[in-house]
Design a protein around this motif. Structure first.
Motif, PDB file in Angstrom:
ATOM      1  N   PHE A  93       7.990   6.207  -8.158  1.00 40.01           N
ATOM      2  CA  PHE A  93       9.491   6.728  -6.779  1.00 40.01           C
ATOM      3  C   PHE A  93       9.114   6.159  -5.172  1.00 40.01           C
ATOM      4  CE2 PHE A  93      11.663  10.277  -8.471  1.00 40.01           C
ATOM      5  CZ  PHE A  93      11.017  10.357  -9.759  1.00 40.01           C
ATOM      6  N   SER A  94       7.908   5.694  -4.815  1.00 39.87           N
ATOM      7  CA  SER A  94       7.345   5.215  -3.590  1.00 39.87           C
ATOM      8  C   SER A  94       7.915   3.837  -3.792  1.00 39.87           C
ATOM      9  CB  SER A  94       5.751   5.404  -3.329  1.00 39.87           C
ATOM     10  OG  SER A  94       5.603   6.661  -3.512  1.00 39.87           O
ATOM     11  N   VAL A 142       1.026   0.536  -4.179  1.00 39.29           N
ATOM     12  CA  VAL A 142       0.303   0.382  -5.107  1.00 39.29           C
ATOM     13  C   VAL A 142      -1.215   1.138  -4.983  1.00 39.29           C
ATOM     14  CG1 VAL A 142      -0.650  -1.532  -6.295  1.00 39.29           C
ATOM     15  CG2 VAL A 142       1.806  -1.520  -5.365  1.00 39.29           C
ATOM     16  N   SER A 143      -1.357   2.084  -5.766  1.00 41.79           N
ATOM     17  CA  SER A 143      -2.697   2.433  -5.680  1.00 41.79           C
ATOM     18  C   SER A 143      -3.708   1.863  -6.421  1.00 41.79           C
ATOM     19  CB  SER A 143      -2.458   4.420  -5.070  1.00 41.79           C
ATOM     20  OG  SER A 143      -3.480   4.386  -4.666  1.00 41.79           O
ATOM     21  N   VAL A 164      10.761   3.107  -4.952  1.00 44.29           N
ATOM     22  CA  VAL A 164      12.209   2.917  -4.642  1.00 44.29           C
ATOM     23  C   VAL A 164      12.580   3.575  -3.505  1.00 44.29           C
ATOM     24  CG1 VAL A 164      14.578   4.224  -5.340  1.00 44.29           C
ATOM     25  CG2 VAL A 164      12.671   3.180  -7.122  1.00 44.29           C
ATOM     26  N   SER A 165      11.611   4.594  -2.812  1.00 42.79           N
ATOM     27  CA  SER A 165      11.909   4.883  -1.687  1.00 42.79           C
ATOM     28  C   SER A 165      11.482   3.623  -0.714  1.00 42.79           C
ATOM     29  CB  SER A 165      10.677   5.364  -1.432  1.00 42.79           C
ATOM     30  OG  SER A 165       9.882   6.370   0.096  1.00 42.79           O
ATOM     31  N   VAL A 223      17.121   9.130  -8.643  1.00 44.85           N
ATOM     32  CA  VAL A 223      16.425   7.617  -8.244  1.00 44.85           C
ATOM     33  C   VAL A 223      17.142   6.842  -9.650  1.00 44.85           C
ATOM     34  CG1 VAL A 223      14.361   6.392  -8.299  1.00 44.85           C
ATOM     35  CG2 VAL A 223      13.514   8.887  -7.780  1.00 44.85           C
ATOM     36  N   ASP A 279       3.745   3.355  -8.164  1.00 45.86           N
ATOM     37  CA  ASP A 279       4.512   5.041  -7.722  1.00 45.86           C
ATOM     38  C   ASP A 279       5.520   4.305  -7.978  1.00 45.86           C
ATOM     39  OD1 ASP A 279       3.722   7.741  -6.127  1.00 45.86           O
ATOM     40  OD2 ASP A 279       6.192   6.744  -7.304  1.00 45.86           O
ATOM     41  N   GLU A 328      10.795  13.937 -14.058  1.00 45.20           N
ATOM     42  CA  GLU A 328      10.651  14.248 -12.962  1.00 45.20           C
ATOM     43  C   GLU A 328      12.187  14.690 -12.420  1.00 45.20           C
ATOM     44  OE1 GLU A 328       7.432  13.698 -10.820  1.00 45.20           O
ATOM     45  OE2 GLU A 328       7.389  12.074 -11.304  1.00 45.20           O
ATOM     46  N   SER A 385       1.127  -1.065   0.460  1.00 37.50           N
ATOM     47  CA  SER A 385       0.224   0.051   0.017  1.00 37.50           C
ATOM     48  C   SER A 385       0.760   1.090   0.159  1.00 37.50           C
ATOM     49  CB  SER A 385      -1.281  -0.231   0.993  1.00 37.50           C
ATOM     50  OG  SER A 385      -0.134   0.446   3.051  1.00 37.50           O
ATOM     51  N   LEU A 386       2.381   1.070   0.481  1.00 37.42           N
ATOM     52  CA  LEU A 386       3.189   2.302   0.386  1.00 37.42           C
ATOM     53  C   LEU A 386       3.323   2.714  -0.999  1.00 37.42           C
ATOM     54  CD1 LEU A 386       5.715   1.686   2.515  1.00 37.42           C
ATOM     55  CD2 LEU A 386       4.033   2.959   2.887  1.00 37.42           C
TER      56      LEU A 386
END
Lengths: 260, 260
Positions: free
Chosen positions: A148-149, A140-141, A151-152, A207, A146, A201, A137-138
């Motif tokens: 970037f999220s 995938v929405s 890789v974060s 990244v 996402d 971006e 959920s961090l």
């Protein structure tokens, strides 16, 4: 003796993973115990061999007048005082697999001086590995990933890995909630992080540079999908642990020694 | 309007930094407010213009029967419900600087889907920057710096930066507790992360590769030392914020406009 530190952000499913892993190991007639190192956990769905709440209890600290944040820090820092008791209890069990359930908030376990020391002391008992549970959920929405999220979340794990200098398994949990094409795409990304598209971006070069660096240094290592709830991927998880701690030998070769 | 999200691990000193920054800005006759977004904070040493505890309170959730970890997650997730109220309150103040104090545990703010959305919505109000407060106790012990833990703390910040895609200031707090030679060494490392020596340990190539990647992508950007307690480095901090949000123009050029 193999120590498996189960870490992950709040709500990622650490405790559930410990439960299904413990069940799986016992079902396969392997000697395993679970150790609870979360002083603030309320309900534990497995029987811990050692439970830190016997010595350090978050709720008691709250009642003694510490604020919610202060009580969290204090409870986690206090655990180090009991490291000898924890070690003795683990040694006494003489199990091959020691699953260590860590505080709800990963940060308290990974980024405190006291817990850094605690982990180092525990690892004197045997070979250690970190199992990093990622909560999709961090990143995938609504069926979209996402990048970037994603890789974060990976970098968060890497920051813990280099702090403890331990091998790490990256396990994406709750796979039963993900669409097949999402699993396929993430799977291919995990195989080679440098193939992830970041567009044009502002922070794309940073990244891209970071994922290239991870790949150049040999990649993430063991990565897999699991579901604690649906009990998916637990044998893969066991195999990944074996590849790291026992150089790939499966349980047939190492059991039934009472102690590794 | 400039939004400054103050983040950092538990105990790093976020709330104290918000207090001294607010005092500093007011002493310099600048229009500034502080917003408390920590539903579990007990004592706030400044007067928040908006306080999330009016709407979401960790202790109340505990009393309603949620466990300590569950109440933390719930309280942080609930904040999103009040995003319009938070935005209205900030807009109504029409201040140039909005200091945002975040939950004690950084993870709850940085790695939850709800707070990700919350930050995105708040940033519609103006130019945003993240101020990442590093606690040197994570990597300095008895006058010695652990290079791996230092990079680990930096990477933790980078993982948040790329998640939110926001410029980030890396501020090492509690500088008054550090020996001069430690400050000098860290300072030179911050200037060029690729010069940090990692020895020949197993994970040295990974760490080296990661810091090289950060440098290749332009380095960390704004880095500095502060002490909230000893009130050191607050003017440098202001200058760093200005370089990011106002392209280096100092307050003389932007005041006394009631709203930027």
């Amino acid at each position: 003796m193999y120590l498996i530190h189960v870490i992950g952000t709040a709500g990622s499913g650490k405790t559930s993973i410990v439960k299904v892993m413990l069940d799986w190991l016992e079902d396969h007639e392997m000697s395993a115990i679970a150790v609870n190192l979360d002083p603030a956990v309320e309900v534990i769905p497995y029987s811990p061999h050692f439970d830190i709440r016997k010595y350090v209890n978050y709720v008691s600290l709250l009642e003694e007048g510490l604020g919610p944040n202060g009580a969290f820090i204090k409870s986690v820092d206090l655990m180090l005082k009991y490291v000898d008791k924890i070690k003795e209890s683990i040694e006494e069990a003489a199990s091959n697999y020691v699953l260590i359930d860590t505080p709800g908030q990963m940060e308290l376990f990974a980024f405190r001086k006291s817990t850094f020391e605690l982990v180092k002391r525990l690892n004197e008992l045997g070979k250690a590995v970190m199992l990093y549970i990622l909560d999709p959920s961090l990143f995938v929405s609504e069926g979209k990933i996402d990048a970037f999220s994603f890789v974060s979340a990976i970098l968060l794990g890497v920051s813990v890995k280099i702090r403890f200098k331990l091998p790490m398994i990256f396990a994406i949990n709750k796979v039963d909630l993900l669409d097949d094409y999402v699993v396929e795409l993430i799977s291919s990304w995990l195989g080679d992080l440098s193939t992830i598209p970041f567009g044009s971006e502002e922070y794309a070069p940073l990244v891209q540079s970071l994922v290239n660096a991870i790949e150049e240094a040999g990649g993430l290592g063991e990565t897999l999908f699991v579901s604690a709830l649906a009990e998916i991927g637990i044998d893969d998880l066991y195999a990944a642990i074996q590849r790291i701690v026992a150089g790939g030998e499966d349980y047939a070769t190492e059991e039934p020694s009472a102690r590794l």
